[in-house]
Design an enzyme around this catalytic site. Structure first.
Site, short mmCIF file in Angstrom:
data_model
loop_
_atom_site.label_atom_id
_atom_site.label_comp_id
_atom_site.label_asym_id
_atom_site.label_seq_id
_atom_site.Cartn_x
_atom_site.Cartn_y
_atom_site.Cartn_z
N ASP A 4 33.08 42.29 35.41
CA ASP A 4 32.72 41.09 34.83
C ASP A 4 32.46 41.34 33.32
OD1 ASP A 4 31.22 38.74 34.16
OD2 ASP A 4 31.48 38.25 36.66
N SER A 59 34.10 35.32 33.05
CA SER A 59 33.95 35.12 34.56
C SER A 59 34.32 33.83 34.86
CB SER A 59 32.53 35.46 34.75
OG SER A 59 32.25 35.59 36.07
#
Length: 323
Positions: A205, A60
């Site tokens: 993610d 991320s």
């Protein structure tokens, strides 16, 4: 005698190559939104103490910071670029601080409270009626503020971004191909950013499965992994939580336990925690950078000691205690 010698040569042990003068150091930079500023602070301190970074893996925001570092090898450039971004029109248009605006307005007068209520209802309606809130092109515009159109193979040190396969639940470690695509996939927060479609997979993610990518750093060849967890500690008071807040907290607890298990494979863990902070608190970026610096300085003696031990005893792995 000649036959015996030939048999000996045929079955002799393989030659062990001479170890390098120092262990290969890898970073595992975790997710955490605005708290990614912590990574920049850590990198600044590692540079100050001349701790080498040979490879970096990120999840991320950790993938974004890690990718830019792998391209520049300069933490000050990262800090400058982040602060420029937070003052840019690109960031203003992105409205990543939407939730922060809502939170601050709930403490204001009646008219602002009404406006806050409308914003919350609007955001909830969008979230329930659309597959995502931020389109691919919109999000890529923000990533391009930091990254060039290059391939992962072109970074100055090895880099990997971690994403999650939304169909199989597998951890996907991206080590080749377009850098922007890999970072995008790693940052595609489920339900907020449009999922990435890459190599026949639907990716979101990486924090869903691997908030701090220790294993990815190992796969890059790291002998010593320094992991940086930018998440909050699960120790806030819970009196007065609503039903949905209780549900979110239970999810936070599960995520924290998964991260704790995965970071046990790191040689050094930097985890400052951060009280009551949220992923969208971008206005606190300078504070997060300072927190990262302080947390890294506390770990510098441990890091330097470990590197020296591994240099002197290269065949000892994590947890070994040479006499």
């Amino acid at each position: 005698m000649e036959i015996q010698i030939r048999r000996f040569l045929k079955f002799r042990l393989p030659t062990i190559s001479r170890p390098s003068s120092r262990p290969k150091v890898g970073l595992a930079l975790g997710g955490g939104g605005a708290r990614g500023g912590i990574h920049i602070g850590v990198l600044k301190v590692l540079e100050e103490h001349e701790v080498p970074v040979d490879c970096v893996a990120g999840t991320s925001i950790g993938a974004l910071i890690g990718a830019l570092y792998a391209l520049t090898l300069n933490a000050k450039i990262l800090e400058q670029r982040l602060l420029e971004y937070l003052q840019s029109e690109t960031f203003r248009k992105a409205r990543f601080n939407f939730s922060a605006e809502v939170s601050s307005e709930t403490k204001a007068g009646i008219f602002n409270r009404i406006a806050s209520f409308i914003k919350k209802e609007f955001l909830l309606t969008l979230a329930l009626s659309r597959p995502y809130l931020i389109s691919r092109e919109h999000f890529l515009e923000n990533l391009r503020f930091f990254l060039r159109e290059v391939r992962i193979e072109d970074t100055r040190i090895p880099f990997a971004a971690v994403a999650t396969d939304l169909e199989t639940g597998e951890e996907v470690i991206l080590r080749e191909g377009p850098l922007l695509d890999a970072v995008y996939a790693s940052c595609a927060y489920p339900g907020v950013v449009e999922a990435a479609r890459l190599r026949g997979r639907i990716l979101v993610d990486g924090g869903v499965i691997s908030m701090v990518p220790v294993e990815a750093a190992r796969q890059l060849g790291a002998d010593v992994v320094i992991a940086v967890n930018a998440e909050r500690r699960i120790d806030q008071k819970i009196e007065g939580l609503s039903g949905i807040e209780t549900l979110f907290r239970a999810d936070d607890i599960m995520g924290a336990e998964l991260t704790r298990c995965k970071t046990q494979g790191a040689d050094v863990l930097i985890f400052p925690g951060l009280g009551d902070t949220r992923w969208y608190h971008f206005h606190k970026a300078p504070e997060f950078i300072s927190v990262g610096e302080e947390a890294a300085r506390e770990k510098i003696p441990e890091i330097l000691g470990l590197l020296e031990k591994r240099r002197r005893y290269p065949f000892f792995t994590r947890g070994s205690r040479p006499g």
